[in-house]
Design a protein around this motif. Sequence first.
Motif, PDB file in Angstrom:
ATOM      1  N   VAL A  67       6.358 -12.399  11.901  1.00  6.14           N
ATOM      2  CA  VAL A  67       7.455 -12.572  10.952  1.00  6.14           C
ATOM      3  C   VAL A  67       6.861 -12.553   9.545  1.00  6.14           C
ATOM      4  N   ARG A  68       7.706 -12.223   8.589  1.00  8.57           N
ATOM      5  CA  ARG A  68       7.251 -12.218   7.210  1.00  8.57           C
ATOM      6  C   ARG A  68       7.325 -13.617   6.620  1.00  8.57           C
ATOM      7  N   GLU A  69       6.278 -14.021   5.954  1.00  9.40           N
ATOM      8  CA  GLU A  69       6.274 -15.262   5.188  1.00  9.40           C
ATOM      9  C   GLU A  69       5.686 -14.952   3.819  1.00  9.40           C
ATOM     10  N   LYS A  70       6.570 -14.721   2.860  1.00  9.43           N
ATOM     11  CA  LYS A  70       6.190 -14.299   1.508  1.00  9.43           C
ATOM     12  C   LYS A  70       5.395 -13.001   1.574  1.00  9.43           C
ATOM     13  N   ASP A  71       4.133 -12.995   1.161  1.00  6.32           N
ATOM     14  CA  ASP A  71       3.350 -11.765   1.127  1.00  6.32           C
ATOM     15  C   ASP A  71       2.439 -11.612   2.335  1.00  6.32           C
ATOM     16  N   SER A  98      -1.906 -12.287   8.125  1.00  9.59           N
ATOM     17  CA  SER A  98      -2.481 -11.045   7.633  1.00  9.59           C
ATOM     18  C   SER A  98      -1.695 -10.566   6.421  1.00  9.59           C
ATOM     19  N   PRO A  99      -2.356  -9.933   5.460  1.00 15.94           N
ATOM     20  CA  PRO A  99      -1.614  -9.351   4.343  1.00 15.94           C
ATOM     21  C   PRO A  99      -0.738  -8.213   4.857  1.00 15.94           C
ATOM     22  N   LEU A 100       0.366  -7.962   4.192  1.00 17.62           N
ATOM     23  CA  LEU A 100       1.312  -6.962   4.672  1.00 17.62           C
ATOM     24  C   LEU A 100       0.769  -5.542   4.640  1.00 17.62           C
ATOM     25  N   TYR A 101      -0.276  -5.295   3.877  1.00 14.02           N
ATOM     26  CA  TYR A 101      -0.781  -3.930   3.775  1.00 14.02           C
ATOM     27  C   TYR A 101      -1.756  -3.572   4.896  1.00 14.02           C
ATOM     28  N   ALA A 102      -2.234  -4.559   5.656  1.00 16.82           N
ATOM     29  CA  ALA A 102      -3.301  -4.319   6.636  1.00 16.82           C
ATOM     30  C   ALA A 102      -2.826  -4.517   8.067  1.00 16.82           C
ATOM     31  N   GLY A 103      -3.016  -3.496   8.893  1.00 12.55           N
ATOM     32  CA  GLY A 103      -2.658  -3.597  10.296  1.00 12.55           C
ATOM     33  C   GLY A 103      -1.258  -3.070  10.566  1.00 12.55           C
ATOM     34  N   ALA A 104      -1.061  -2.556  11.765  1.00 11.97           N
ATOM     35  CA  ALA A 104       0.211  -1.916  12.104  1.00 11.97           C
ATOM     36  C   ALA A 104       1.386  -2.879  12.071  1.00 11.97           C
ATOM     37  N   CYS A 105       1.208  -4.064  12.620  1.00 12.79           N
ATOM     38  CA  CYS A 105       2.330  -5.008  12.685  1.00 12.79           C
ATOM     39  C   CYS A 105       2.734  -5.511  11.295  1.00 12.79           C
ATOM     40  N   PRO A 106       1.793  -5.969  10.471  1.00 10.77           N
ATOM     41  CA  PRO A 106       2.170  -6.363   9.108  1.00 10.77           C
ATOM     42  C   PRO A 106       2.747  -5.201   8.298  1.00 10.77           C
ATOM     43  N   ARG A 107       2.120  -4.026   8.406  1.00 11.38           N
ATOM     44  CA  ARG A 107       2.593  -2.903   7.588  1.00 11.38           C
ATOM     45  C   ARG A 107       3.939  -2.362   8.067  1.00 11.38           C
ATOM     46  N   ALA A 108       4.320  -2.659   9.309  1.00 14.14           N
ATOM     47  CA  ALA A 108       5.668  -2.303   9.762  1.00 14.14           C
ATOM     48  C   ALA A 108       6.706  -3.078   8.962  1.00 14.14           C
ATOM     49  N   ILE A 109       6.354  -4.294   8.569  1.00 13.52           N
ATOM     50  CA  ILE A 109       7.237  -5.078   7.700  1.00 13.52           C
ATOM     51  C   ILE A 109       7.236  -4.484   6.295  1.00 13.52           C
ATOM     52  N   LEU A 110       6.056  -4.267   5.748  1.00 14.06           N
ATOM     53  CA  LEU A 110       5.934  -3.721   4.392  1.00 14.06           C
ATOM     54  C   LEU A 110       6.677  -2.394   4.252  1.00 14.06           C
ATOM     55  N   SER A 111       6.559  -1.540   5.248  1.00  8.21           N
ATOM     56  CA  SER A 111       7.113  -0.190   5.161  1.00  8.21           C
ATOM     57  C   SER A 111       8.624  -0.160   5.052  1.00  8.21           C
ATOM     58  N   GLU A 155      11.039  -4.081  -3.774  1.00  9.94           N
ATOM     59  CA  GLU A 155      10.161  -5.078  -3.159  1.00  9.94           C
ATOM     60  C   GLU A 155       8.782  -4.494  -2.883  1.00  9.94           C
ATOM     61  N   LEU A 156       8.754  -3.265  -2.397  1.00  6.75           N
ATOM     62  CA  LEU A 156       7.478  -2.605  -2.119  1.00  6.75           C
ATOM     63  C   LEU A 156       6.667  -2.441  -3.398  1.00  6.75           C
ATOM     64  N   ARG A 157       7.320  -1.988  -4.455  1.00  4.50           N
ATOM     65  CA  ARG A 157       6.630  -1.788  -5.724  1.00  4.50           C
ATOM     66  C   ARG A 157       6.089  -3.109  -6.270  1.00  4.50           C
ATOM     67  N   ASP A 158       6.912  -4.134  -6.247  1.00  9.06           N
ATOM     68  CA  ASP A 158       6.488  -5.443  -6.748  1.00  9.06           C
ATOM     69  C   ASP A 158       5.314  -5.984  -5.943  1.00  9.06           C
ATOM     70  N   TYR A 159       5.385  -5.813  -4.620  1.00  4.01           N
ATOM     71  CA  TYR A 159       4.307  -6.306  -3.763  1.00  4.01           C
ATOM     72  C   TYR A 159       2.983  -5.621  -4.108  1.00  4.01           C
ATOM     73  N   LEU A 160       3.000  -4.312  -4.225  1.00  2.00           N
ATOM     74  CA  LEU A 160       1.770  -3.577  -4.509  1.00  2.00           C
ATOM     75  C   LEU A 160       1.218  -3.899  -5.899  1.00  2.00           C
ATOM     76  N   GLU A 161       2.105  -4.189  -6.845  1.00  3.01           N
ATOM     77  CA  GLU A 161       1.658  -4.519  -8.201  1.00  3.01           C
ATOM     78  C   GLU A 161       0.955  -5.871  -8.257  1.00  3.01           C
ATOM     79  N   ARG A 162       1.391  -6.827  -7.449  1.00  2.00           N
ATOM     80  CA  ARG A 162       0.823  -8.170  -7.541  1.00  2.00           C
ATOM     81  C   ARG A 162      -0.255  -8.455  -6.502  1.00  2.00           C
ATOM     82  N   THR A 163      -0.516  -7.497  -5.618  1.00  2.00           N
ATOM     83  CA  THR A 163      -1.430  -7.751  -4.505  1.00  2.00           C
ATOM     84  C   THR A 163      -2.767  -7.058  -4.696  1.00  2.00           C
TER      85      THR A 163
END
Length: 257
Positions: free
Chosen positions: A103-107, A131-144, A150-158
């Motif tokens: 599940v997603r919990e913030k970033d 795990s950070p949302l950018y790493a791994g299939a399961c976290p990145r399935a959330i990010l994608s 939201e995606l832009r903001d996440y990448l800017e602050r991470t």
Amino acid sequence: MSQKNKTVVRSMDILELFYDHPALTFQEMIDISQIPKSSVYRMIRSLEDIGFLEKGDDAKYRLGTLFLKFGHLVSSRIDLRQIAYPHMDALHERFHEAVNLTVREKDEAVYIEKIDQYQRVKLYTAIGRRSPLYAGACPRAILSFLNEQELRDYLERTALHPMALKTMTDETTIRYAVLQARRDGYTVSYSELEDHTAAVGAPIFDYRGEVIGALSMAGLEANYTEEIVRTYGVAVKEAALQISEKMGYDPSHIHYI
């Protein structure tokens, strides 16, 4: 008051019991409501047929997922782990790969369930791991499947730090992987969270159409050929969609492109 109106009012009396009780047995509904057993039985049958009540394997009744379209009452009580587990178990029985639920919990993505009894080599993922949302299939399935802002903001602050041999640490590469995931409906990772491992993940949506988690299968990287990945991808995507539908998601609003 007509008989039909009395039936409606009493049916509402049954439903209102669930404001204070997440789950009730047939007898508990009788005891609390003080409505005759035969009447409660008829009302439960009707409410089940409509989709207002659902009976679990534990013989307890709960508000049906139909209520998800009318507010937060049911969504606050739905246990994603409980809903996902049968689908996870079916994947594990079929493929004998580790199956993870996040599940997603913030970033971050938090692993809340895992089935890996048939897998000899235990992997990075474990219940409670983050795990950070950018790493791994399961976290990145959330990010994608976050919206573009939201995606832009996440990448800017991470800050993108490597966690294993092939962790993606370049924004352009991540954006390409996100686009590919949106096209396929699933994500793929190789040695991103742990060396020599691979995973295939798919998003889980709620009744609002928002991504709330993800499902994945994971194993040794050497076994994840293109053909296997396609097979796993289709299976994981279908399981995740079935879970999403039980969370109230409308598949006609599918996010894949």
